[in-house]
Design a protein around this motif. Structure first.
Motif, PDB file in Angstrom:
ATOM      1  N   THR A 103      -0.720   4.731  -1.788  1.00  6.54           N
ATOM      2  CA  THR A 103      -1.601   5.508  -1.956  1.00  6.54           C
ATOM      3  C   THR A 103      -1.238   7.042  -2.309  1.00  6.54           C
ATOM      4  O   THR A 103      -0.942   8.139  -2.705  1.00  6.54           O
ATOM      5  CB  THR A 103      -1.990   5.219  -0.773  1.00  6.54           C
ATOM      6  OG1 THR A 103      -2.311   3.714  -0.280  1.00  6.54           O
ATOM      7  CG2 THR A 103      -2.423   6.355  -0.419  1.00  6.54           C
TER       8      THR A 103
ATOM      9  N   SER B 106      -7.562   8.722   2.134  1.00  8.61           N
ATOM     10  CA  SER B 106      -5.927   7.519   2.392  1.00  8.61           C
ATOM     11  C   SER B 106      -5.348   7.654   3.202  1.00  8.61           C
ATOM     12  O   SER B 106      -4.804   6.811   4.175  1.00  8.61           O
ATOM     13  CB  SER B 106      -5.757   7.595   1.321  1.00  8.61           C
ATOM     14  OG  SER B 106      -4.709   7.711   0.658  1.00  8.61           O
TER      15      SER B 106
ATOM     16  N   SER C  58      -5.024   5.896   7.003  1.00  5.17           N
ATOM     17  CA  SER C  58      -3.452   5.606   8.100  1.00  5.17           C
ATOM     18  C   SER C  58      -2.946   5.286   8.638  1.00  5.17           C
ATOM     19  O   SER C  58      -2.427   4.975   9.462  1.00  5.17           O
ATOM     20  CB  SER C  58      -2.158   5.331   6.296  1.00  5.17           C
ATOM     21  OG  SER C  58      -2.264   6.430   6.613  1.00  5.17           O
TER      22      SER C  58
ATOM     23  N   ARG D 138       1.105  -1.289  -0.245  1.00  4.50           N
ATOM     24  CA  ARG D 138       0.155  -0.065  -0.046  1.00  4.50           C
ATOM     25  C   ARG D 138       0.419   1.224   0.337  1.00  4.50           C
ATOM     26  O   ARG D 138       0.327   2.383  -0.586  1.00  4.50           O
ATOM     27  CB  ARG D 138      -0.926  -0.300   1.661  1.00  4.50           C
ATOM     28  CG  ARG D 138      -2.138  -1.080   1.247  1.00  4.50           C
ATOM     29  CD  ARG D 138      -2.911  -0.836   2.496  1.00  4.50           C
ATOM     30  NE  ARG D 138      -4.350  -2.279   2.556  1.00  4.50           N
ATOM     31  CZ  ARG D 138      -4.762  -1.495   1.932  1.00  4.50           C
ATOM     32  NH1 ARG D 138      -5.815   0.039   2.776  1.00  4.50           N
ATOM     33  NH2 ARG D 138      -6.485  -1.940   1.059  1.00  4.50           N
ATOM     34  N   ARG D 139       1.599   1.264   0.411  1.00 12.51           N
ATOM     35  CA  ARG D 139       2.732   2.239   0.646  1.00 12.51           C
ATOM     36  C   ARG D 139       3.317   2.744  -1.042  1.00 12.51           C
ATOM     37  O   ARG D 139       3.182   3.988  -1.098  1.00 12.51           O
ATOM     38  CB  ARG D 139       4.126   2.619   1.765  1.00 12.51           C
ATOM     39  CG  ARG D 139       5.243   3.532   1.953  1.00 12.51           C
ATOM     40  CD  ARG D 139       6.679   3.180   2.787  1.00 12.51           C
ATOM     41  NE  ARG D 139       6.678   1.115   1.653  1.00 12.51           N
ATOM     42  CZ  ARG D 139       7.863   1.280   2.797  1.00 12.51           C
ATOM     43  NH1 ARG D 139       8.855   1.537   2.891  1.00 12.51           N
ATOM     44  NH2 ARG D 139       7.599   0.083   2.491  1.00 12.51           N
TER      45      ARG D 139
END
Length: 123
Positions: free
Chosen positions: A8, A60, A64, A4-5
């Motif tokens: 996003t 997003s 997080s 995901r890093r």
């Protein structure tokens, strides 16, 4: 499974890019460098794109967590919501419209700086 890093942060870049394109188009029209009388919808579509990508980037980042780089970037970007909400009511003639629009710039820049300075990004 995708990291995901890596997925996003481009949302923040896309939000800033759509904002930049919208400002560039608005400046070009205001200085009469281009004539958009036949396609005025383009500036409005870019504004909607800017608002939508900003909202998705904020969502997003909030999802997080505030301590994550995306979360810190969302905190930096969040104040941009105010000028984006005010701009439709600022009128299109005179100085107010561009001044309100440009007041969001530091927040878009700050969110990108937060992401660029993330130590995990360099690994």
């Amino acid at each position: 499974m995708r990291d995901r890093r890596l997925v996003t942060p481009p949302l923040f870049v896309l939000a800033a890019l759509s904002y930049l394109l919208n400002c560039a188009l608005g400046t070009a029209v205001a200085t009469k460098a281009i004539d958009t009388s036949r396609f005025r919808w383009l500036h409005h579509a870019l504004f909607v794109l800017t608002c939508a990508t900003t909202a998705v980037a904020l969502g997003s980042g909030i999802r997080s967590g505030r301590r994550a780089p995306r979360g810190r970037a969302a905190v930096a970007l969040a104040p941009a919501v105010v000028p984006l909400a005010v701009i439709p009511f600022a009128g299109t003639r005179g100085r107010r419209h561009p001044l309100v629009a440009l007041s969001a710039a530091p927040f878009f820049a700050a969110s990108l700086v937060v992401l660029a300075l993330d130590p995990d990004r360099r690994k």
